[in-house]
Every structure is written in structure tokens, then in C-alpha cells.
Design a protein around this motif. Sequence first.
Motif, PDB file in Angstrom:
ATOM      1  N   HIS A  46     -32.140 -18.508  20.345  1.00  0.00           N
ATOM      2  CA  HIS A  46     -33.251 -18.887  19.334  1.00  0.00           C
ATOM      3  C   HIS A  46     -34.635 -18.948  19.941  1.00  0.00           C
ATOM      4  CE1 HIS A  46     -30.345 -19.451  16.047  1.00  0.00           C
ATOM      5  NE2 HIS A  46     -31.292 -19.055  15.422  1.00  0.00           N
ATOM      6  N   GLU A 105     -29.890 -10.434  10.283  1.00  0.00           N
ATOM      7  CA  GLU A 105     -29.268 -11.374   9.489  1.00  0.00           C
ATOM      8  C   GLU A 105     -29.916 -11.792   8.352  1.00  0.00           C
ATOM      9  OE1 GLU A 105     -29.258 -15.357  11.482  1.00  0.00           O
ATOM     10  OE2 GLU A 105     -30.611 -14.458  13.214  1.00  0.00           O
ATOM     11  N   ASN A 162     -34.890 -13.807   2.463  1.00  0.00           N
ATOM     12  CA  ASN A 162     -35.540 -12.633   2.806  1.00  0.00           C
ATOM     13  C   ASN A 162     -35.251 -11.631   1.762  1.00  0.00           C
ATOM     14  OD1 ASN A 162     -36.502 -14.164   4.544  1.00  0.00           O
ATOM     15  ND2 ASN A 162     -35.556 -13.365   6.303  1.00  0.00           N
ATOM     16  N   GLY A 210     -37.438 -22.768   9.082  1.00  0.00           N
ATOM     17  CA  GLY A 210     -37.871 -22.116   7.723  1.00  0.00           C
ATOM     18  C   GLY A 210     -37.969 -20.665   8.094  1.00  0.00           C
ATOM     19  N   LEU A 257     -40.650 -27.484  10.927  1.00  0.00           N
ATOM     20  CA  LEU A 257     -40.091 -27.549  12.322  1.00  0.00           C
ATOM     21  C   LEU A 257     -38.995 -26.439  12.628  1.00  0.00           C
ATOM     22  CD1 LEU A 257     -38.915 -31.065  13.737  1.00  0.00           C
ATOM     23  CD2 LEU A 257     -37.522 -29.121  14.004  1.00  0.00           C
ATOM     24  N   SER A 260     -37.610 -21.787  17.137  1.00  0.00           N
ATOM     25  CA  SER A 260     -38.020 -20.515  17.612  1.00  0.00           C
ATOM     26  C   SER A 260     -39.533 -20.163  17.705  1.00  0.00           C
ATOM     27  CB  SER A 260     -37.580 -19.552  16.822  1.00  0.00           C
ATOM     28  OG  SER A 260     -38.167 -18.310  16.790  1.00  0.00           O
ATOM     29  N   GLN A 289     -44.423 -18.032  10.565  1.00  0.00           N
ATOM     30  CA  GLN A 289     -44.477 -18.817   9.583  1.00  0.00           C
ATOM     31  C   GLN A 289     -46.126 -19.083   9.521  1.00  0.00           C
ATOM     32  OE1 GLN A 289     -41.934 -22.423  10.548  1.00  0.00           O
ATOM     33  NE2 GLN A 289     -40.235 -20.951  10.647  1.00  0.00           N
ATOM     34  N   ALA A 330     -39.642 -27.516  17.763  1.00  0.00           N
ATOM     35  CA  ALA A 330     -38.527 -28.694  18.463  1.00  0.00           C
ATOM     36  C   ALA A 330     -37.215 -28.080  18.082  1.00  0.00           C
ATOM     37  CB  ALA A 330     -38.822 -29.728  17.821  1.00  0.00           C
ATOM     38  N   MET A 376     -31.959 -30.968  17.025  1.00  0.00           N
ATOM     39  CA  MET A 376     -30.721 -31.681  17.647  1.00  0.00           C
ATOM     40  C   MET A 376     -31.506 -32.860  18.190  1.00  0.00           C
ATOM     41  SD  MET A 376     -28.116 -30.366  16.368  1.00  0.00           S
ATOM     42  CE  MET A 376     -27.061 -31.713  17.158  1.00  0.00           C
ATOM     43  N   LEU A 405     -26.347 -24.366  14.115  1.00  0.00           N
ATOM     44  CA  LEU A 405     -26.336 -25.519  14.978  1.00  0.00           C
ATOM     45  C   LEU A 405     -25.139 -25.555  15.624  1.00  0.00           C
ATOM     46  CD1 LEU A 405     -27.936 -27.985  12.268  1.00  0.00           C
ATOM     47  CD2 LEU A 405     -29.125 -26.650  14.064  1.00  0.00           C
TER      48      LEU A 405
HETATM   49  C1  LIG Z   1     -30.881 -17.754   9.632  1.00  0.00           C
HETATM   50  S1  LIG Z   1     -32.558 -18.361   9.989  1.00  0.00           S
HETATM   51  C2  LIG Z   1     -32.820 -18.896   8.423  1.00  0.00           C
HETATM   52  C3  LIG Z   1     -34.247 -18.769   7.963  1.00  0.00           C
HETATM   53  C4  LIG Z   1     -34.852 -19.245   6.332  1.00  0.00           C
HETATM   54  N1  LIG Z   1     -34.644 -20.633   6.335  1.00  0.00           N
HETATM   55  C5  LIG Z   1     -34.085 -18.344   5.498  1.00  0.00           C
HETATM   56  O1  LIG Z   1     -33.290 -18.774   4.619  1.00  0.00           O
HETATM   57  O2  LIG Z   1     -34.755 -17.129   5.396  1.00  0.00           O
HETATM   58  C6  LIG Z   1     -32.256 -20.012  10.750  1.00  0.00           C
HETATM   59  C7  LIG Z   1     -33.535 -20.825  11.232  1.00  0.00           C
HETATM   60  O3  LIG Z   1     -33.389 -21.979  11.737  1.00  0.00           O
HETATM   61  C8  LIG Z   1     -34.122 -22.080  12.791  1.00  0.00           C
HETATM   62  N2  LIG Z   1     -33.058 -22.830  13.823  1.00  0.00           N
HETATM   63  C9  LIG Z   1     -31.856 -22.635  14.479  1.00  0.00           C
HETATM   64  N3  LIG Z   1     -31.599 -23.472  15.200  1.00  0.00           N
HETATM   65  C10 LIG Z   1     -32.537 -24.469  15.129  1.00  0.00           C
HETATM   66  C11 LIG Z   1     -32.601 -25.819  15.666  1.00  0.00           C
HETATM   67  N4  LIG Z   1     -31.684 -26.117  16.619  1.00  0.00           N
HETATM   68  N5  LIG Z   1     -33.807 -26.556  15.490  1.00  0.00           N
HETATM   69  C12 LIG Z   1     -34.661 -26.027  14.569  1.00  0.00           C
HETATM   70  N6  LIG Z   1     -34.383 -24.563  14.026  1.00  0.00           N
HETATM   71  C13 LIG Z   1     -33.586 -24.098  14.310  1.00  0.00           C
HETATM   72  C14 LIG Z   1     -34.147 -20.465  13.352  1.00  0.00           C
HETATM   73  O4  LIG Z   1     -35.094 -20.542  14.271  1.00  0.00           O
HETATM   74  C15 LIG Z   1     -34.713 -19.931  11.937  1.00  0.00           C
HETATM   75  O5  LIG Z   1     -35.962 -20.048  11.625  1.00  0.00           O
END
Ligand SMILES: C[S@@+](CC[C@H](N)C(=O)[O-])C[C@H]1O[C@@H](n2cnc3c(N)ncnc32)[C@H](O)[C@@H]1O
Length: 323
Positions: free
Chosen positions: A16, A26, A31, A75, A96, A99, A106, A120, A123, A145
Motif C-alpha cells: 500500500h 480490485e 468504484n 477511502g 486517513l 497509501s 482523494q 497513516a 494499525m 489489514l
Molecule cells: C480496497 S481499497 C477500498 C477503497 C474504498 N473504501 C472503496 O470502497 O472503494 C482499501 C483502502 O484501504 C486503504 N488501507 C489499506 N490498509 C490500510 C491501513 N493499514 N491503514 C489505512 N488505510 C489502509 C487503502 O490504501 C485503500 O484506500
Amino acid sequence: MVMVMNYEMNDTTDYHIHGLDTLGWELTVCNALDPDDSPCRRVLRRNDSYGHLLYDYLSRFIPIRSLRKIIEIGGGYGYLMRDFLNRNNTLQATMLDISPYLLQRQRDTLSPFSVCFIQADIMDVQSPELQSFDLAILNENLGDLPTLVDAPPEAFASSRQDPDPLLEQVRSIFHRYAIEEPEDVRVNVNIGALSVLEKLCRAGIPFIFMGEHSCEAVAPEPWQHLVRLRPTGNPERIRLRGHDEYTIRFTDLEKIARAFQYRIIRGPFADFLAFDFTDKFRYIMAAKSTHTDEHEIIRHFIEDLYQYEYLILIKGRDATAAG
Ligand SMILES: C[S@@+](CC[C@H](N)C(=O)[O-])C[C@H]1O[C@@H](n2cnc3c(N)ncnc32)[C@H](O)[C@@H]1O
């Protein structure tokens, strides 16, 4: 005697931060519904975006008009928050994300609005930093996660005193929330999702929405022959470009929310992405082979409407308010 526990940890952090440069591989439900001319939109009773449909659904249960501070964790391209702010521009939004690439996306999507952006890893965020938020949204990211993979049953025995801090963390969260320990089988544990939910609950955020691919989902009885899901109850690996993610065991999340006195509303995405099983859709779902690309897209989308589950968590007495 020292027992060696061979298990793995699925960790997507590096991907990420350094690898991700598109969500195209994905395609999330949010989307998929974004383009006005998306074939997925034509499946729905109301042709609209994911964020609008979710906002309207949430407002049946929570006083969303009178909330002030909202945080979206992970997001993606920012479409959901754009739709929320279009519906309600009094919300003070924070995004938050781990990536840097997606945070920039965003910023672009949300440029007409005043929004706070934080790079950030959720976790690493502590509960007190989350205390001021009224509503937290986590959409299709719990599976990213950290997940404990292939953990042997011995790893959960509460009498074990081994020095592995990760297993200790898993045992202690299972113990705190009376999560059922597996018997005689190796399992995968959504430890990241469990700890993040515990953190949000500990922060006392009054309203929480989480949605993700479930390992427990079943289609409603009349449609089970058309939407064939396999609810294994064990988080399953989904291989994606550059990383893997895992489906979510929502029952364990519910235990945590209940312990913090949240009222729980749980269901499939089809609750707020409502559609009618017309003859055409029944035909597409029943067909052994797919005739057109559009049918293939529709078939996957309808499966997703049941395969993805959500939780709306409402803290204590606010449970009956509606906005
Ligand atoms: C599969 S995308 C989903 C994006 C959006 N929420 C959607 O439904 O289209 C996963 C999102 O979670 C973020 N993400 C993944 N692991 C994360 C973490 N440990 N902390 C914060 N954001 C995280 C990714 O960067 C990405 O924005």
C-alpha cells in the motif's frame, strides 16, 4: 518444551505504501457504481452512486444530519466521501489512508471541499486520536489489514505461555471478547480488523459503519440456487495484484461491538443497494456459461451484493435517533 508455531502473517503495508498505483485490479463495489453509465447501476432499483445510496440508508438509523466530524479510513479514490459531502456539506471530513497515491487521488476528488487528509497506518493510530469523531466509515478495507494465516489450534490455548507477542495479542483479544477458539483445525484470524474495531469502540465513536467481503455470507433462501455462496466461516484468501486480502468473519467483530454496548445492524450490501430479481437477472444468474461481458459484470455484481456484509454500530442510547 518449546513448541514452534508455524503460521504466517498477511501484511499489505509495503504494497500500500510503495506498490499501489491503481485500484483498477480490485474493482470495489463503490468504484464499480461510480460511472453514470455503469452496467451495475442498471441492476439497482435506484440508479445512483454508492455513496448516495449508503448515506440515505444510514440516515434511517443515525442522525447523520446533525453529526459534525466524520472520518473515513481507507477511502480509496474518495468517491464515497464526495457523495456524503454532496448530501451534507456541514460534515467536517477527515480522510486517513496508508497509501500516498490514494491520498492524492482523494485530494483531487475532494478538492471542492474542505477536508483534512492524514497519511497513516490505522494499525498505528491510538484510540485517543479518534475520540473526537462522531462517525467512522471503513468500506472494503478490513480485508487489507493484518491477518494471521494458518494458525494451529494450539495457538489459542489460553494456558500457553509462549513468548510470541502476536499470538499473545490474538489470545488476549479472543479471551476479552469470548471469541470462540477453533477446535482441531488451522484457521485464519482477522487480527487487524479486530484490533481496529476495538480501537474505534474504545475511542467511544458513537456511529461506525464497516463493510467488507464476508466469509459467512449466505444469500436469502429464495435465491440460494442462483447466488451460490460458500460460507466457510474461515477468512479466505483473495489473491490480488501485488498483495492478498482476506474475507472477514463478522461474527467476531459483533462480539467486540456488543462488549462496548453498541447496538448492531448487520446485513448484506443488497440492503442498501436494493434491486429486484427480475426474469432477466434470474436468467443471467442461472446461465451455466456467460453470453456477454455485460452479463458477466452483472453476475459478479449481484453475487457481491450478497457476498459483502456491513455492520452499522450505534453506541448506547442514540440507537433510536434518525436524521
Ligand atoms: C480496497 S481499497 C477500498 C477503497 C474504498 N473504501 C472503496 O470502497 O472503494 C482499501 C483502502 O484501504 C486503504 N488501507 C489499506 N490498509 C490500510 C491501513 N493499514 N491503514 C489505512 N488505510 C489502509 C487503502 O490504501 C485503500 O484506500
